[in-house]
Write an enzyme that holds these catalytic residues in place. Structure first.
Site, short mmCIF file in Angstrom:
data_model
loop_
_atom_site.label_atom_id
_atom_site.label_comp_id
_atom_site.label_asym_id
_atom_site.label_seq_id
_atom_site.Cartn_x
_atom_site.Cartn_y
_atom_site.Cartn_z
N GLU A 301 0.37 0.53 -7.13
CA GLU A 301 -0.17 -0.98 -6.70
C GLU A 301 0.21 -1.95 -8.30
O GLU A 301 -0.66 -1.97 -8.89
CB GLU A 301 -2.12 -0.81 -6.22
CG GLU A 301 -1.90 -0.03 -4.88
CD GLU A 301 -3.79 0.56 -5.30
OE1 GLU A 301 -4.35 0.71 -6.35
OE2 GLU A 301 -3.90 0.77 -4.06
N GLU A 436 -2.03 2.96 1.93
CA GLU A 436 -3.50 3.48 2.07
C GLU A 436 -4.55 2.38 2.52
O GLU A 436 -4.45 1.38 2.98
CB GLU A 436 -3.70 3.63 0.73
CG GLU A 436 -3.47 4.21 -0.43
CD GLU A 436 -3.47 4.33 -2.09
OE1 GLU A 436 -4.23 3.92 -2.51
OE2 GLU A 436 -2.89 4.99 -2.84
#
Length: 518
Positions: A301, A436
């Site tokens: 991320e 995710e």
């Protein structure tokens, strides 16, 4: 001169004392009202533990009727999986391997306001000292392209075989980034050592893909050249093989890793790309001979660590350069990596930022690329640990329970967001890895609000959410990979007890797996 009636004052004081002693109530740090018992009880089943030099796991059985906390030094060799909770609990403690030649010991303290502290003595046998570095495998930087066992499948076709996935979260990426240089091991964040039995259980539960987040900066033999220790590459390989031996698909990446990539600025672009290329060259060469069940994902991320805002033009451009560096570096090692399916990330793996800002890297190999995003909407249901602001319910079946359901992020939002990924990437030949997603599990037993949803309502709502998101992903050509962080208690994401390998949340597991059967 002020004259005070002492009799009246004593009466007022007595009434004041009786009122507050009869209505004792305490608010915890999360904003919950917790009734304090008249007498706090706090005990454990044993107060000493002894570990071998290899480390391992054990359990502390805590008996209490109040809120308690386990305290220990930040650099302790043994840590619990749960640090604080309310009431009785079985807490797993994990000891790392002792790589020194001296025995060591520590004290973990169990505390609760109103009770005597309980000291827990933990000792560990001496190790054999620093391990001898294993012989480094010989691997040239480049070999001729080799498509052996790299099936003639586009990434779209491969994605249709990957099914539903599971994250081995908070294990191989565990790192103590505050140290210089970084330290840590796969047990640093409280999870036990990963075993084949755990991965076998994940496969048996119905998952066909495993994402293995990995940190590398704490496992370098040379910080200046970013040389990764061979034994760490071997350990990552061992864990990957647990899944590959089950004929599963495996994704390995460069995860958060202390956040060194979260500076997407022109001033740091060259240095970050240099380190990223050094890592991926070594990883790619080491795993080059694996077939197409093994995929590489360049990062995680990546964002500006100062905020979660939409990227500036500079931040988007620099983050896109990381994807290009990753892809170019892997392809340059040749062999099966010439044909390997590679996964690039949008900015912060946010769907809107990905749609708006992602530049697909240049790749000489056609149809062997995927795009990764993550999904945790709405935040107050899926990630907010604060009982006062977090929402325990989600979705159409609970829309009338005002105050306990978010006003956004419901079914229509899921369809809209996943539809964007389908239109902008899947339909153009780039399958999407939902690397995710998930929603934390809430233990509502300590909440005093009489109107608060019951445990069964929360569990059913969470199951509904996981089922809906998983199915919506599959319907849009997206590979759903559930985030499991190994924590089975309040605010945890675990589906499995990683020590016993047993299913720890059957309801959530059923919600996910059944989506692939509908």
């Amino acid at each position: 001169m002020l004259i005070i009636d002492k009799t009246k004052m004593l009466t007022y004081l007595l009434l004041f004392t009786l009122f507050f002693s009869g209505t004792a109530c305490k608010e915890d740090s999360a904003g919950e009202d917790i009734d304090e018992p008249d007498e706090v009880t706090l005990s454990i089943d044993q107060d000493s533990y002894d570990f071998s030099a290899d480390g391992g796991s054990d359990k502390i059985q805590i008996t209490s009727n109040a809120k308690w906390k386990l305290t220990y030094e930040s650099d302790a060799f043994c840590k619990p999986t749960i640090q604080s909770a309310i009431g009785d609990a079985d807490v797993t403690i994990n000891a790392t391997a002792n790589e020194t030649t001296a025995a060591r010991s520590m004290v973990m303290t169990l505390t609760s306001e109103g009770a005597e502290d309980v000291a827990i003595s933990i000792s560990q046998a001496a190790g054999e000292g620093e391990p001898v570095d294993p012989i480094e495998p010989e691997g040239p930087d480049y070999v001729d392209p080799d498509n052996t066992d790299m099936r003639d499948l586009t990434s779209i076709q491969l994605s249709q075989l990957m099914g539903i996935g599971w994250n081995l979260g908070n294990s191989m990426e565990a790192i103590n980034a505050g140290s210089t240089p970084p330290t840590g091991s796969e047990t640093t964040w409280g999870n036990p050592v990963v075993t084949k039995e755990l991965i076998d259980a994940v496969k048996a539960a119905g998952f066909n893909t495993i994402r293995v987040p990995v940190s590398w900066s704490h496992m370098l033999s040379d910080q200046s050249t970013y040389k990764i220790k061979t034994e760490w590459l071997q350990r990552v390989e061992e864990v990957a093989n647990y899944a590959l031996d089950n004929e599963m698909y495996v994704v390995i990446n460069v995860h958060w890793d202390g956040g060194w990539m979260d500076h997407p600025f022109y001033s740091e672009q060259e240095a970050i790309n240099e380190k990223l290329a050094a890592f991926w060259k070594q990883i790619a060469v080491y795993f080059r001979d694996y077939d197409d069940h093994l995929l590489f994902a360049g990062s995680n991320e990546v964002r500006n660590e100062a905020n979660y805002n939409a990227p500036t033009a500079e931040e988007a451009e620099v983050q896109n350069s990381f994807n290009q560096t990753f892809l170019t570096t892997v392809r340059a090692t040749g062999g099966r990596n010439t044909y390997r399916h590679l996964i690039v990330q949008g900015f912060n793996t946010n769907i809107d930022h990905t749609v708006n800002e992602l530049t697909i890297p240049t790749d000489e190999t056609e149809d062997r690329m995927m795009v990764e995003v993550h999904y945790y909407d709405p935040y107050n249901f899926s990630l907010d640990e604060n009982a006062a602001s977090g929402k325990p319910l989600w979705g159409e079946p609970y829309k009338d329970q005002t105050g306990y359901v978010d006003t956004w992020g419901q079914e229509d939002w899921v369809e809209e967001q996943f539809g964007k990924m389908k239109t902008n990437f899947v339909d153009k030949g780039y399958p999407v890895l939902l690397g995710e997603y998930g929603a934390l599990w809430r233990d509502v037993s300590g909440i005093s609000d009489p109107n608060y949803p019951s445990q069964s309502e929360h569990d059913e709502s969470r199951k509904y959410y996981l089922n809906y998101v998983t199915k919506a992903a599959l319907d849009n050509g997206i590979i759903p990979v559930y985030w499991d962080n190994g924590h089975t208690g309040n605010n945890g994401f675990a589906l499995f007890n990683r020590s016993s390998t047993e299913v720890s949340n059957q309801s959530a597991l059923d919600g996910i797996i059944s989506a692939g059967e509908e």
